[in-house]
Design a protein around this motif. Structure first.
Motif, PDB file in Angstrom:
ATOM      1  N   THR A  99       0.854  -0.563   0.445  1.00  0.00           N
ATOM      2  CA  THR A  99       0.254  -0.401  -0.154  1.00  0.00           C
ATOM      3  C   THR A  99       0.716   0.738   0.025  1.00  0.00           C
ATOM      4  OG1 THR A  99      -1.457  -0.927   1.339  1.00  0.00           O
ATOM      5  CG2 THR A  99      -1.994   0.941   1.077  1.00  0.00           C
ATOM      6  N   GLN A 100       2.004   1.385   0.815  1.00  0.00           N
ATOM      7  CA  GLN A 100       2.327   2.455   0.800  1.00  0.00           C
ATOM      8  C   GLN A 100       3.583   2.618  -0.223  1.00  0.00           C
ATOM      9  OE1 GLN A 100       1.958   4.709   3.173  1.00  0.00           O
ATOM     10  NE2 GLN A 100       0.691   3.205   4.473  1.00  0.00           N
ATOM     11  N   ALA A 101       3.786   1.423  -0.666  1.00  0.00           N
ATOM     12  CA  ALA A 101       4.969   1.492  -1.896  1.00  0.00           C
ATOM     13  C   ALA A 101       4.323   2.056  -3.045  1.00  0.00           C
ATOM     14  CB  ALA A 101       5.083   0.149  -2.405  1.00  0.00           C
ATOM     15  N   ILE A 102       3.167   1.838  -3.483  1.00  0.00           N
ATOM     16  CA  ILE A 102       2.484   2.597  -4.264  1.00  0.00           C
ATOM     17  C   ILE A 102       2.007   3.462  -4.242  1.00  0.00           C
ATOM     18  CG2 ILE A 102      -0.221   2.570  -5.425  1.00  0.00           C
ATOM     19  CD1 ILE A 102      -0.273  -0.685  -4.655  1.00  0.00           C
ATOM     20  N   ARG A 103       2.046   4.339  -3.129  1.00  0.00           N
ATOM     21  CA  ARG A 103       1.850   5.872  -3.392  1.00  0.00           C
ATOM     22  C   ARG A 103       3.083   6.508  -2.891  1.00  0.00           C
ATOM     23  NH1 ARG A 103      -2.614   7.830   1.226  1.00  0.00           N
ATOM     24  NH2 ARG A 103      -1.004   9.798   1.628  1.00  0.00           N
ATOM     25  N   LEU A 104       4.061   6.089  -2.550  1.00  0.00           N
ATOM     26  CA  LEU A 104       5.648   6.635  -2.565  1.00  0.00           C
ATOM     27  C   LEU A 104       6.387   6.404  -4.024  1.00  0.00           C
ATOM     28  CD1 LEU A 104       7.349   8.002  -0.831  1.00  0.00           C
ATOM     29  CD2 LEU A 104       8.271   5.485  -0.507  1.00  0.00           C
ATOM     30  N   CYS A 105       5.961   5.258  -4.944  1.00  0.00           N
ATOM     31  CA  CYS A 105       6.278   5.740  -6.050  1.00  0.00           C
ATOM     32  C   CYS A 105       6.079   6.296  -7.032  1.00  0.00           C
ATOM     33  CB  CYS A 105       6.532   4.412  -6.726  1.00  0.00           C
ATOM     34  SG  CYS A 105       7.818   2.940  -5.380  1.00  0.00           S
ATOM     35  N   ASP A 106       4.267   6.396  -6.619  1.00  0.00           N
ATOM     36  CA  ASP A 106       3.705   7.245  -7.710  1.00  0.00           C
ATOM     37  C   ASP A 106       4.217   8.602  -7.471  1.00  0.00           C
ATOM     38  OD1 ASP A 106       2.460   6.616  -8.805  1.00  0.00           O
ATOM     39  OD2 ASP A 106       0.608   5.700  -7.484  1.00  0.00           O
ATOM     40  N   SER A 107       4.367   9.179  -6.032  1.00  0.00           N
ATOM     41  CA  SER A 107       4.640  10.630  -5.943  1.00  0.00           C
ATOM     42  C   SER A 107       6.313  10.781  -5.823  1.00  0.00           C
ATOM     43  CB  SER A 107       4.661  10.915  -4.315  1.00  0.00           C
ATOM     44  OG  SER A 107       4.929  10.244  -3.458  1.00  0.00           O
ATOM     45  N   LYS A 108       6.797  10.131  -5.837  1.00  0.00           N
ATOM     46  CA  LYS A 108       8.535  10.767  -6.086  1.00  0.00           C
ATOM     47  C   LYS A 108       9.028   9.577  -7.218  1.00  0.00           C
ATOM     48  CE  LYS A 108       8.684  11.462  -1.884  1.00  0.00           C
ATOM     49  NZ  LYS A 108       8.893  12.866  -1.676  1.00  0.00           N
ATOM     50  N   ASP A 109       8.104   8.800  -8.085  1.00  0.00           N
ATOM     51  CA  ASP A 109       8.625   8.540  -9.433  1.00  0.00           C
ATOM     52  C   ASP A 109       9.280   7.245  -9.256  1.00  0.00           C
ATOM     53  OD1 ASP A 109       8.228   8.029 -12.285  1.00  0.00           O
ATOM     54  OD2 ASP A 109      10.153  10.030 -12.156  1.00  0.00           O
ATOM     55  N   LEU A 110       9.457   6.871  -8.723  1.00  0.00           N
ATOM     56  CA  LEU A 110      10.014   5.309  -8.623  1.00  0.00           C
ATOM     57  C   LEU A 110       9.928   4.103  -9.113  1.00  0.00           C
ATOM     58  CD1 LEU A 110      10.592   5.583  -4.733  1.00  0.00           C
ATOM     59  CD2 LEU A 110      12.177   6.716  -6.305  1.00  0.00           C
ATOM     60  N   MET A 111      10.373   3.379  -9.388  1.00  0.00           N
ATOM     61  CA  MET A 111      10.038   1.960  -9.582  1.00  0.00           C
ATOM     62  C   MET A 111       9.795   0.866  -8.824  1.00  0.00           C
ATOM     63  SD  MET A 111      11.704  -0.927 -11.652  1.00  0.00           S
ATOM     64  CE  MET A 111      12.650  -1.729 -10.217  1.00  0.00           C
ATOM     65  N   HIS A 112       8.280   0.361  -8.498  1.00  0.00           N
ATOM     66  CA  HIS A 112       8.187  -0.051  -7.663  1.00  0.00           C
ATOM     67  C   HIS A 112       8.427  -1.640  -8.028  1.00  0.00           C
ATOM     68  CE1 HIS A 112       4.655  -2.234  -5.460  1.00  0.00           C
ATOM     69  NE2 HIS A 112       5.465  -2.123  -4.465  1.00  0.00           N
TER      70      HIS A 112
ATOM     71  N   LEU B 106      16.080  -4.555 -12.419  1.00  0.00           N
ATOM     72  CA  LEU B 106      17.018  -4.189 -11.682  1.00  0.00           C
ATOM     73  C   LEU B 106      17.909  -3.134 -12.614  1.00  0.00           C
ATOM     74  CD1 LEU B 106      17.657  -4.354  -8.175  1.00  0.00           C
ATOM     75  CD2 LEU B 106      16.284  -2.290  -8.661  1.00  0.00           C
ATOM     76  N   ILE B 107      18.380  -4.387 -13.797  1.00  0.00           N
ATOM     77  CA  ILE B 107      19.710  -3.657 -14.949  1.00  0.00           C
ATOM     78  C   ILE B 107      19.582  -2.909 -15.498  1.00  0.00           C
ATOM     79  CG2 ILE B 107      19.975  -6.070 -16.412  1.00  0.00           C
ATOM     80  CD1 ILE B 107      22.385  -6.270 -14.271  1.00  0.00           C
ATOM     81  N   ASN B 108      19.655  -2.128 -15.683  1.00  0.00           N
ATOM     82  CA  ASN B 108      19.406  -0.578 -17.345  1.00  0.00           C
ATOM     83  C   ASN B 108      18.114   0.077 -16.580  1.00  0.00           C
ATOM     84  OD1 ASN B 108      20.676  -2.048 -19.214  1.00  0.00           O
ATOM     85  ND2 ASN B 108      19.216  -3.609 -19.615  1.00  0.00           N
ATOM     86  N   GLN B 109      17.723  -0.023 -14.696  1.00  0.00           N
ATOM     87  CA  GLN B 109      17.101   0.916 -14.324  1.00  0.00           C
ATOM     88  C   GLN B 109      17.993   2.327 -14.139  1.00  0.00           C
ATOM     89  OE1 GLN B 109      14.029   0.228 -13.922  1.00  0.00           O
ATOM     90  NE2 GLN B 109      13.702   2.608 -12.749  1.00  0.00           N
ATOM     91  N   SER B 110      16.944   3.273 -14.553  1.00  0.00           N
ATOM     92  CA  SER B 110      18.297   4.401 -14.544  1.00  0.00           C
ATOM     93  C   SER B 110      17.327   5.410 -12.833  1.00  0.00           C
ATOM     94  CB  SER B 110      18.277   5.643 -16.061  1.00  0.00           C
ATOM     95  OG  SER B 110      16.590   5.554 -16.289  1.00  0.00           O
ATOM     96  N   LYS B 111      16.045   5.485 -13.071  1.00  0.00           N
ATOM     97  CA  LYS B 111      15.670   6.143 -12.271  1.00  0.00           C
ATOM     98  C   LYS B 111      15.626   5.214 -10.256  1.00  0.00           C
ATOM     99  CE  LYS B 111      10.822   5.140 -12.532  1.00  0.00           C
ATOM    100  NZ  LYS B 111       9.242   5.915 -13.130  1.00  0.00           N
ATOM    101  N   GLY B 112      15.372   6.001  -9.320  1.00  0.00           N
ATOM    102  CA  GLY B 112      15.675   5.607  -8.347  1.00  0.00           C
ATOM    103  C   GLY B 112      13.983   4.323  -8.141  1.00  0.00           C
ATOM    104  N   TRP B 113      14.445   3.125  -7.235  1.00  0.00           N
ATOM    105  CA  TRP B 113      13.697   2.152  -6.960  1.00  0.00           C
ATOM    106  C   TRP B 113      13.088   1.772  -5.810  1.00  0.00           C
ATOM    107  CZ3 TRP B 113      17.096  -0.449  -4.202  1.00  0.00           C
ATOM    108  CH2 TRP B 113      18.489  -0.323  -4.471  1.00  0.00           C
ATOM    109  N   LEU B 114      12.338   1.138  -5.355  1.00  0.00           N
ATOM    110  CA  LEU B 114      11.816   0.782  -3.944  1.00  0.00           C
ATOM    111  C   LEU B 114      11.919  -0.837  -4.180  1.00  0.00           C
ATOM    112  CD1 LEU B 114      10.645   0.826  -1.014  1.00  0.00           C
ATOM    113  CD2 LEU B 114       8.678   2.069  -2.147  1.00  0.00           C
ATOM    114  N   LEU B 115      12.030  -1.656  -3.017  1.00  0.00           N
ATOM    115  CA  LEU B 115      12.150  -3.020  -3.319  1.00  0.00           C
ATOM    116  C   LEU B 115      11.415  -3.467  -1.917  1.00  0.00           C
ATOM    117  CD1 LEU B 115      16.067  -4.220  -3.311  1.00  0.00           C
ATOM    118  CD2 LEU B 115      13.894  -3.723  -4.893  1.00  0.00           C
ATOM    119  N   ASP B 116       9.383  -4.307  -2.882  1.00  0.00           N
ATOM    120  CA  ASP B 116       8.730  -5.234  -1.757  1.00  0.00           C
ATOM    121  C   ASP B 116       8.704  -5.813  -1.388  1.00  0.00           C
ATOM    122  OD1 ASP B 116       6.144  -5.270  -1.059  1.00  0.00           O
ATOM    123  OD2 ASP B 116       5.538  -4.200  -2.718  1.00  0.00           O
TER     124      ASP B 116
END
Ligand code: AP5
Length: 182
Positions: free
Chosen positions: A17-30, A74-84
């Protein structure tokens, strides 16, 4: 802002729940290994069929299968990410290290969502996913305590662990997370 994050916590703590919300607002890969595994199950792949039986018992899917999925994401990932939901045991955490070193993207913070066992059981029973019946929830909780909880000390020793209380409303928990990462 920290933008390479990991959520740790028992089933029902609110990681997804929190990951979806945070990744949307901060433009992270979930990157949710549970969601990726459920997509394999829904697609009816050979791997999905194998994973479904394990997931419906509340056990962990094999490390090598999960690691393959994570590596591809993760490989070739340029933006930030959140591991859940990953890593889920010490072997997965140890395998993640060289991968992150290779892509020069170390974890910046591990957020531990702490919650009372009975509250999480109530939350999951009212959700009703395939693996949300009481015996399986209790087994997932045991598996968490035995296999995943040792990661708390692992990341504490690395100076990365930040614990928050995961009770209260979704907004209240989101606010606690926001304070940690900003
Ligand atoms: P996974 O999908 O990772 O499930 P989980 O860890 O059991 O987590 P949940 O989705 O149950 O809980 P959550 O903390 O994300 O809470 P959520 O936000 O959904 O894994 C499933 C299975 O896949 C595993 O058992 C395993 O078999 C396999 N697997 C996955 N990753 C693996 C790996 N790395 N290695 C091996 N196997 C792996 O919230 C739960 C409910 O509570 C929702 O209904 C939500 O709306 C509600 N809720 C959330 N926050 C609040 C709040 N603040 N107040 C009230 N309700 C709330």
């Amino acid at each position: 802002m920290n933008n390479r994050l990991l959520f740790l916590g028992p089933p029902g703590a609110g990681k997804g729940t929190q990951a979806i919300r945070l990744c949307d607002s901060k433009d992270l890969m979930h990157l949710s290994t549970g969601d990726l595994l459920r997509a394999e199950v829904a697609a009816g792949t050979e791997f999905g069929l194998e994973a479904a039986a394990v997931m419906n018992r509340g056990e962990l899917v094999s490390d090598s299968l999960v690691l393959g999925i994570v590596q591809r994401k993760l490989i070739n990932q340029s933006k930030g990410w959140l591991l859940d939901g990953f890593p889920r045991n010490l072997a997965q955490a140890k395998a993640l290290n060289p991968l992150l070193e290779k892509i020069k993207q170390p974890i910046q913070a591990v957020i531990l969502l702490e919650i009372d066992d009975e509250l999480l059981v109530r939350r999951l029973l009212s959700r009703g996913r395939d693996d949300d019946n009481e015996p399986v929830i209790r087994n997932r909780l045991e598996v968490y305590k035995e296999k995943t909880a040792p990661l708390v000390n692992h990341y504490q020793d690395k100076g990365l662990l930040r614990a928050i209380k995961a009770d209260g409303t979704i907004d209240e928990v989101a606010e606690r997370i926001e304070q940690i990462i900003s």
